[in-house]
Write a protein that holds these residues in place. Structure first.
Motif, short mmCIF file in Angstrom:
data_model
loop_
_atom_site.label_atom_id
_atom_site.label_comp_id
_atom_site.label_asym_id
_atom_site.label_seq_id
_atom_site.Cartn_x
_atom_site.Cartn_y
_atom_site.Cartn_z
N GLN A 117 0.84 -1.26 0.08
CA GLN A 117 -0.09 -0.04 -0.13
C GLN A 117 1.06 1.71 0.24
OE1 GLN A 117 -3.31 0.48 -0.46
NE2 GLN A 117 -2.80 2.78 -0.41
N ARG A 118 1.54 0.94 0.85
CA ARG A 118 2.83 2.13 0.67
C ARG A 118 3.71 2.48 -0.48
NH1 ARG A 118 7.42 2.98 4.87
NH2 ARG A 118 8.87 5.44 4.49
N THR A 162 0.83 3.79 -2.44
CA THR A 162 0.60 5.39 -2.24
C THR A 162 1.44 6.19 -3.29
OG1 THR A 162 -0.85 4.76 -0.61
CG2 THR A 162 -0.01 7.10 -0.61
N GLU A 163 2.80 5.77 -2.79
CA GLU A 163 4.12 6.69 -2.98
C GLU A 163 3.85 6.88 -4.93
OE1 GLU A 163 7.47 8.94 -3.48
OE2 GLU A 163 6.04 8.82 -1.49
N ARG A 209 0.63 9.08 -5.71
CA ARG A 209 1.90 10.90 -5.77
C ARG A 209 3.11 11.39 -6.69
NH1 ARG A 209 2.61 9.79 1.08
NH2 ARG A 209 0.98 10.77 1.64
#
Length: 55
Positions: free
Chosen positions: A36-37, A40-41, A44
């Motif tokens: 998930q991280r 998300t990155e 972005r």
């Protein structure tokens, strides 16, 4: 100071390759643990790129 050509040290080269392989493996494990991280990155980054293009 003159540069000298480095002597090839097979043991040092082998240790370096082993270390790089271990680092790559650790990176893969971290990415699997936090997908998930990573998403998300990536999102972005895409948003920032689009904003730069759109002005």
């Amino acid at each position: 100071m003159a540069w000298t050509t480095p002597r090839l040290d097979p043991d040092r080269s082998r240790r370096r390759l082993q270390l790089l392989a271990e680092l790559a493996g650790a990176r893969t494990v971290r990415q699997r643990e936090r997908p998930q991280r990573m998403r998300t990155e990536r999102l972005r980054q895409l948003i920032a790129t689009r904003r730069r293009i759109a002005g």
